[in-house]
Design a protein around this motif. Structure first.
Motif, PDB file in Angstrom:
ATOM      1  N   GLY A  44       0.817  -1.212   0.000  1.00 54.89           N
ATOM      2  CA  GLY A  44       0.000   0.000   0.000  1.00 54.89           C
ATOM      3  C   GLY A  44       0.847   1.257   0.000  1.00 54.89           C
ATOM      4  N   THR A  45       0.161   2.364  -0.052  1.00 51.88           N
ATOM      5  CA  THR A  45       0.792   3.676  -0.061  1.00 51.88           C
ATOM      6  C   THR A  45       0.408   4.438   1.192  1.00 51.88           C
ATOM      7  N   LEU A  46       1.354   5.194   1.724  1.00 53.84           N
ATOM      8  CA  LEU A  46       1.113   6.078   2.864  1.00 53.84           C
ATOM      9  C   LEU A  46       0.887   7.483   2.317  1.00 53.84           C
ATOM     10  N   PHE A  47      -0.242   8.089   2.661  1.00 53.89           N
ATOM     11  CA  PHE A  47      -0.566   9.453   2.242  1.00 53.89           C
ATOM     12  C   PHE A  47      -0.507  10.365   3.451  1.00 53.89           C
ATOM     13  N   PHE A  48       0.217  11.478   3.339  1.00 50.43           N
ATOM     14  CA  PHE A  48       0.375  12.445   4.426  1.00 50.43           C
ATOM     15  C   PHE A  48      -0.183  13.791   3.992  1.00 50.43           C
ATOM     16  N   PHE A  49      -0.813  14.511   4.931  1.00 50.76           N
ATOM     17  CA  PHE A  49      -1.356  15.826   4.607  1.00 50.76           C
ATOM     18  C   PHE A  49      -1.571  16.636   5.875  1.00 50.76           C
ATOM     19  N   GLY A  50      -1.508  17.957   5.718  1.00 46.71           N
ATOM     20  CA  GLY A  50      -1.715  18.878   6.823  1.00 46.71           C
ATOM     21  C   GLY A  50      -1.677  20.304   6.296  1.00 46.71           C
ATOM     22  N   ASN A  51      -1.921  21.259   7.153  1.00 40.96           N
ATOM     23  CA  ASN A  51      -1.949  22.679   6.803  1.00 40.96           C
ATOM     24  C   ASN A  51      -0.748  23.394   7.414  1.00 40.96           C
ATOM     25  N   GLY A  52      -0.224  24.396   6.717  1.00 41.68           N
ATOM     26  CA  GLY A  52       0.851  25.213   7.275  1.00 41.68           C
ATOM     27  C   GLY A  52       2.084  24.396   7.613  1.00 41.68           C
ATOM     28  N   GLY A  53       2.544  24.512   8.856  1.00 45.48           N
ATOM     29  CA  GLY A  53       3.711  23.746   9.289  1.00 45.48           C
ATOM     30  C   GLY A  53       3.467  22.246   9.212  1.00 45.48           C
ATOM     31  N   SER A  54       2.229  21.825   9.399  1.00 42.54           N
ATOM     32  CA  SER A  54       1.893  20.400   9.283  1.00 42.54           C
ATOM     33  C   SER A  54       2.027  19.919   7.840  1.00 42.54           C
ATOM     34  N   ALA A  55       1.809  20.815   6.868  1.00 45.97           N
ATOM     35  CA  ALA A  55       2.045  20.464   5.467  1.00 45.97           C
ATOM     36  C   ALA A  55       3.530  20.187   5.247  1.00 45.97           C
ATOM     37  N   ALA A  56       4.368  21.006   5.858  1.00 43.20           N
ATOM     38  CA  ALA A  56       5.815  20.790   5.761  1.00 43.20           C
ATOM     39  C   ALA A  56       6.194  19.464   6.419  1.00 43.20           C
ATOM     40  N   ASP A  57       5.581  19.154   7.555  1.00 39.56           N
ATOM     41  CA  ASP A  57       5.834  17.865   8.215  1.00 39.56           C
ATOM     42  C   ASP A  57       5.423  16.711   7.303  1.00 39.56           C
ATOM     43  N   ALA A  58       4.275  16.841   6.641  1.00 41.33           N
ATOM     44  CA  ALA A  58       3.802  15.801   5.728  1.00 41.33           C
ATOM     45  C   ALA A  58       4.818  15.567   4.610  1.00 41.33           C
TER      46      ALA A  58
END
Length: 151
Positions: A44-58
């Motif tokens: 499978g694939t791991l999908f990461f997402f977030g806003n602002g600094g969390s987008a950078a973490d993703a």
């Protein structure tokens, strides 16, 4: 407060957060890591997402997994949903910001994949909606949140 006092106070606060995290999150972290490993082992694939600094973490997490972290190994299928400006702007324009990550998961998420939302509050509507879509699609839905996040 002197700079040294400030430094010491910050270290004390970090130590307290570390101790509280160790006590409260060990079991949850184990469940999440188990889900990540299962997803990878099953192709499978791991999908990461977030806003602002969390987008950078993703983006950082996805990059470390696809390229390498500490040593050379097989690449791991991981995607940050925060990097495609065409998808981000089109989904936001056509469906609203609450759908920006959900729409991408509708397109490319598959049963057995894992969606990881990152949200400081745990209540960002676009993160919550994307995790709902992930569950509807048979994906594992997980979140990294601050405080008492509700994702």
């Amino acid at each position: 407060m002197t700079s040294r006092e400030y430094f010491e106070a910050e270290l004390e606060e970090h130590s307290a957060v570390l101790a509280a995290s160790r006590a409260a999150l060990g079991e949850a972290f184990d469940r999440m890591l188990t889900a990540w490993v299962r997803t990878v082992q099953q192709g499978g694939t791991l999908f990461f997402f977030g806003n602002g600094g969390s987008a950078a973490d993703a983006q950082h997490l996805a990059t470390e997994l696809t390229v390498r972290y500490q040593s050379n190994r097989h690449a791991i299928a991981a995607i940050a949903l925060t990097t495609d400006t065409s998808a981000l702007t089109a989904a936001t324009n056509d469906f609203g910001y609450e759908a920006v990550f959900a729409r991408q998961l509708e397109a490319i998420g598959r049963p057995g994949d894992l969606a990881l939302g990152i949200s400081t509050s745990g209540r960002s509507p676009n993160i919550v909606r994307a995790l709902d879509v992930a569950r509807e699609r048979g994906m594992t839905a997980a979140a990294l949140t601050g405080g008492m996040g509700a994702c």
